[in-house]
Scaffold this active site. Structure first.
Site, mmCIF file in Angstrom:
data_model
loop_
_atom_site.group_PDB
_atom_site.id
_atom_site.type_symbol
_atom_site.label_atom_id
_atom_site.label_comp_id
_atom_site.label_asym_id
_atom_site.label_seq_id
_atom_site.Cartn_x
_atom_site.Cartn_y
_atom_site.Cartn_z
ATOM 1 N N SER A 168 0.839 -1.184 0.000
ATOM 2 C CA SER A 168 0.000 0.000 0.000
ATOM 3 C C SER A 168 0.885 1.249 0.000
ATOM 4 C CB SER A 168 -0.963 -0.038 1.202
ATOM 5 O OG SER A 168 -1.956 0.952 1.069
ATOM 6 N N HIS B 111 -5.070 -5.164 -1.335
ATOM 7 C CA HIS B 111 -5.884 -4.962 -0.146
ATOM 8 C C HIS B 111 -6.946 -6.037 0.092
ATOM 9 C CE1 HIS B 111 -4.045 -0.991 -0.616
ATOM 10 N NE2 HIS B 111 -4.330 -0.784 0.647
ATOM 11 N N GLU C 23 -1.857 -2.352 -7.978
ATOM 12 C CA GLU C 23 -3.068 -2.633 -7.206
ATOM 13 C C GLU C 23 -3.551 -1.328 -6.601
ATOM 14 O OE1 GLU C 23 -3.655 -2.635 -3.595
ATOM 15 O OE2 GLU C 23 -1.762 -1.570 -3.302
#
Length: 309
Positions: free
Chosen positions: A116, A275, A210
């Site tokens: 992330s 995630h 992502e």
């Protein structure tokens, strides 16, 4: 932006009883989730080092920029710490990039794990040091991860085998195969590095992306911006990971197909990173071959080096 490629450095692999230092380079975190993650690491046979200052809160950060950077620098310099894992992503990694001691990091290569917002650190450690890092769970996501996620993490940081990731339910967007270093991570985070001295260079690389909670038009805008900035010039291949809460998966695939329609590169969707509940560990900076027809990402060598005593 032209960047001189550095020699790739693989960190030593872990063994039972090694100590993993925990850092919080970005946001502060939920203590219950953190404790569950620590329990998983210890059940794998590792010791953990959790400094008291890790629990500092300053606004939405886990301490000041300097405190967060010093934690990372300190663990890379500490010979008793064999790997470093991030407590959480969130936001804040970009603020400490200019405070990291890249010479110390390069001289003391260690396994560094996160995803992330941590993508900014993974990308920059490869850019500035040539260090192979690990896009994988943080401490606070590890406790709720499925067994495949946990097994992938353990295997990637301890195994002598060459990793091979099969995406049986993947979707081939464009056929073909290509080889190169595997780089990537969170699209939003990487996009915000544009125009800085930490802007990544994806030439001749296999890029995986992502994201979470971004509407399809925002995904389109970020990819378009990066393309206009020249980030994708010479890209060898593209893999789409999890795009959680980003609308219909078909829309994301269509957007990527449209952005890269003039590039004759293999493109595949369906990599279980990001995630979602499943977030397998990917060594970033390590050479691999992407075969979009067979739906396989095969690395050319183990993700870690033999431990030298």
């Amino acid at each position: 932006m032209k960047v001189k490629k550095l020699k790739t450095i693989k960190p030593p692999r872990l063994k039972q009883g090694d100590t993993i230092g925990i850092v919080a380079p970005a946001s502060h975190f939920d203590l219950e989730k953190f404790n569950r993650g620590i329990a998983v690491l210890e059940s794998m046979g590792f010791n953990t080092s959790v400094p008291e200052k890790l629990f500092t809160k300053k606004g939405y950060f886990a301490g000041s920029d300097l405190e967060r950077a010093e934690s990372v620098n300190g663990y890379f310099a500490d010979t008793s710490i064999k790997a470093i894992m991030c407590a959480r992503g969130g936001y804040g990694s970009i603020r400490i990039l200019s405070l990291l001691d890249y010479k110390t990091i390069q001289k003391n290569p260690k396994i560094f794990i996160g995803f992330s917002d941590i993508s900014a650190l993974l990308s920059t450690m490869y850019l500035k040091c040539g260090l192979v890092t690990f896009h994988g769970p943080t401490v606070t996501t590890l406790g709720n991860s499925d067994n495949r996620t946990k097994d992938s993490l353990l295997s990637m940081i301890t195994s002598v085998e060459k990793p091979e990731i099969a995406m049986k339910s993947g979707i081939t967007i464009q056929p073909g195969s290509a080889s190169g270093p595997v780089l990537g991570g969170n699209l939003n985070t990487l996009c915000h590095l544009l125009g800085t001295r930490f802007q990544p260079d994806f030439k001749d690389c296999i890029l995986f992306l992502e994201d979470r909670g971004e509407a399809p038009y925002k995904i389109d805008r970020m990819l378009s911006q990066m393309k206009l900035a020249g980030c994708f010039n010479g890209l060898a291949g593209l893999i789409l990971g999890n795009f959680e809460d980003c609308g219909d998966t078909d829309d994301i695939i269509r957007i990527a197909g449209d952005i890269f329609k003039d590039d004759k590169i293999p493109m595949l969707a369906g990599l279980a990173v990001g995630h979602g509940k499943r977030n397998i560990t990917i060594p970033t900076g390590l050479n691999a071959t992407l075969n979009a027809d067979l739906k396989v990402l095969a690395f050319h060598e183990p993700a870690t080096s033999d431990i030298v005593k």
